[in-house]
Write a protein that holds these residues in place. Sequence first.
Motif, PDB file in Angstrom:
ATOM      1  N   LYS A   2       0.997  -1.000  -0.065  1.00 44.32           N
ATOM      2  CA  LYS A   2      -0.069   0.045   0.089  1.00 44.32           C
ATOM      3  C   LYS A   2       1.082   1.075  -0.044  1.00 44.32           C
ATOM      4  O   LYS A   2       1.819   1.173   0.685  1.00 44.32           O
ATOM      5  CB  LYS A   2      -0.878   0.035   1.177  1.00 44.32           C
ATOM      6  CG  LYS A   2      -1.730  -1.040   1.364  1.00 44.32           C
ATOM      7  CD  LYS A   2      -2.922  -1.259   0.480  1.00 44.32           C
ATOM      8  CE  LYS A   2      -3.997  -2.322   0.673  1.00 44.32           C
ATOM      9  NZ  LYS A   2      -5.031  -2.182  -0.392  1.00 44.32           N
ATOM     10  N   LEU A  26       6.861   1.835   9.912  1.00 42.85           N
ATOM     11  CA  LEU A  26       6.644   1.679   8.442  1.00 42.85           C
ATOM     12  C   LEU A  26       7.900   2.172   7.601  1.00 42.85           C
ATOM     13  O   LEU A  26       8.797   2.785   8.009  1.00 42.85           O
ATOM     14  CB  LEU A  26       5.461   2.941   8.151  1.00 42.85           C
ATOM     15  CG  LEU A  26       4.259   2.537   8.614  1.00 42.85           C
ATOM     16  CD1 LEU A  26       3.737   2.524  10.037  1.00 42.85           C
ATOM     17  CD2 LEU A  26       3.032   3.236   7.760  1.00 42.85           C
ATOM     18  N   CYS A  75       7.686  -4.954   2.565  1.00 40.98           N
ATOM     19  CA  CYS A  75       6.802  -3.887   3.173  1.00 40.98           C
ATOM     20  C   CYS A  75       5.401  -4.140   3.003  1.00 40.98           C
ATOM     21  O   CYS A  75       5.080  -4.049   1.464  1.00 40.98           O
ATOM     22  CB  CYS A  75       7.344  -2.689   3.216  1.00 40.98           C
ATOM     23  SG  CYS A  75       9.081  -2.523   3.820  1.00 40.98           S
ATOM     24  N   LYS A  76       4.545  -3.871   3.913  1.00 37.68           N
ATOM     25  CA  LYS A  76       2.991  -3.794   3.372  1.00 37.68           C
ATOM     26  C   LYS A  76       2.562  -2.397   3.264  1.00 37.68           C
ATOM     27  O   LYS A  76       1.799  -2.253   2.608  1.00 37.68           O
ATOM     28  CB  LYS A  76       2.069  -4.536   4.615  1.00 37.68           C
ATOM     29  CG  LYS A  76       0.791  -4.561   4.305  1.00 37.68           C
ATOM     30  CD  LYS A  76       0.181  -5.336   5.524  1.00 37.68           C
ATOM     31  CE  LYS A  76      -1.473  -5.381   5.311  1.00 37.68           C
ATOM     32  NZ  LYS A  76      -2.248  -5.841   6.388  1.00 37.68           N
ATOM     33  N   PHE A  77       3.351  -1.475   3.654  1.00 40.35           N
ATOM     34  CA  PHE A  77       3.112  -0.077   3.701  1.00 40.35           C
ATOM     35  C   PHE A  77       4.084   0.676   3.438  1.00 40.35           C
ATOM     36  O   PHE A  77       5.149   0.361   3.949  1.00 40.35           O
ATOM     37  CB  PHE A  77       2.499   0.558   4.782  1.00 40.35           C
ATOM     38  CG  PHE A  77       1.170  -0.092   5.336  1.00 40.35           C
ATOM     39  CD1 PHE A  77      -0.121   0.348   4.801  1.00 40.35           C
ATOM     40  CD2 PHE A  77       0.922  -1.217   6.483  1.00 40.35           C
ATOM     41  CE1 PHE A  77      -1.293  -0.166   5.059  1.00 40.35           C
ATOM     42  CE2 PHE A  77      -0.283  -1.860   6.625  1.00 40.35           C
ATOM     43  CZ  PHE A  77      -1.214  -1.252   6.101  1.00 40.35           C
ATOM     44  N   LYS A 171      -2.468   5.150  11.206  1.00 37.59           N
ATOM     45  CA  LYS A 171      -2.465   3.691  11.443  1.00 37.59           C
ATOM     46  C   LYS A 171      -3.899   3.396  11.379  1.00 37.59           C
ATOM     47  O   LYS A 171      -4.107   2.098  10.823  1.00 37.59           O
ATOM     48  CB  LYS A 171      -1.583   3.457  12.619  1.00 37.59           C
ATOM     49  CG  LYS A 171       0.021   3.686  12.307  1.00 37.59           C
ATOM     50  CD  LYS A 171       0.619   3.480  13.788  1.00 37.59           C
ATOM     51  CE  LYS A 171       0.785   2.250  14.283  1.00 37.59           C
ATOM     52  NZ  LYS A 171       1.647   2.230  15.301  1.00 37.59           N
ATOM     53  N   TYR A 176      -2.859  -0.482   9.600  1.00 39.74           N
ATOM     54  CA  TYR A 176      -1.681  -0.818  10.251  1.00 39.74           C
ATOM     55  C   TYR A 176      -1.978  -1.075  11.701  1.00 39.74           C
ATOM     56  O   TYR A 176      -2.171  -0.176  12.589  1.00 39.74           O
ATOM     57  CB  TYR A 176      -0.864   0.443   9.948  1.00 39.74           C
ATOM     58  CG  TYR A 176       0.966  -0.181  10.521  1.00 39.74           C
ATOM     59  CD1 TYR A 176       1.509  -0.699   9.549  1.00 39.74           C
ATOM     60  CD2 TYR A 176       1.355   0.194  11.691  1.00 39.74           C
ATOM     61  CE1 TYR A 176       2.810  -1.280   9.978  1.00 39.74           C
ATOM     62  CE2 TYR A 176       2.482  -0.207  12.155  1.00 39.74           C
ATOM     63  CZ  TYR A 176       3.536  -0.942  11.166  1.00 39.74           C
ATOM     64  OH  TYR A 176       4.607  -1.330  11.662  1.00 39.74           O
ATOM     65  N   GLU A 177      -1.224  -2.265  12.045  1.00 38.44           N
ATOM     66  CA  GLU A 177      -1.292  -2.748  13.341  1.00 38.44           C
ATOM     67  C   GLU A 177      -0.035  -2.973  14.039  1.00 38.44           C
ATOM     68  O   GLU A 177       0.934  -3.367  13.398  1.00 38.44           O
ATOM     69  CB  GLU A 177      -2.069  -4.023  13.675  1.00 38.44           C
ATOM     70  CG  GLU A 177      -3.389  -3.785  12.663  1.00 38.44           C
ATOM     71  CD  GLU A 177      -4.558  -4.254  13.245  1.00 38.44           C
ATOM     72  OE1 GLU A 177      -4.729  -5.019  14.040  1.00 38.44           O
ATOM     73  OE2 GLU A 177      -5.538  -3.800  12.473  1.00 38.44           O
TER      74      GLU A 177
END
Length: 177
Positions: A2, A26, A75-77, A171, A176-177
């Motif tokens: 993302k 992040l 990375c997801k974000f 977040k 985002y967690e």
Amino acid sequence: MKKILITGGPSTGKSTLVSELEYNGLHCFHEISRELTQKMRKKGFDQFFLKKPIDFSKELFKLRLKQYKLKIHSCKFVVYDRGPIDVIAYLNYKGIVIPGELLSKSKKIVYDYIFILRPWKEIYVNDSERYETFEECLIINKFIQTTYEKFNFNLIEIPKLSVPERVRFIKKIVGYE
């Protein structure tokens, strides 16, 4: 992955926020216009953008587009402190005709979330790279918003909160967690 963009006028807290997001885990790309300005100052250009706005803008656009295109698979974000389209907003602000190649490349840019920070007089600071007055910041911010809207982006306004509260706000929105 993302893609999250943080934008807004000068001295609205973007870089501080991006640094805190990075501290919170992040992956972040930091603002690079200061680097470019300082590099050109060493070459004899005191205010490169003011003296050669098209040359500065093309170079800054190229550098930001390079950041945007990097694939960070682990990375997801990914968070960006400003993006290539901000360059177009600044040229619009100055009333300078936008080079066609910047417009065509901008049409291919996609973000999952775009957060905008509004001008905030209490945190506004000038320095050797940030020469705009607070009143100019208000106008620039409007140009940034309008430019992103012309590219059909929805902007999410970040409230005037403490930096940790701003991080929690982002977040929560992005999951985002």
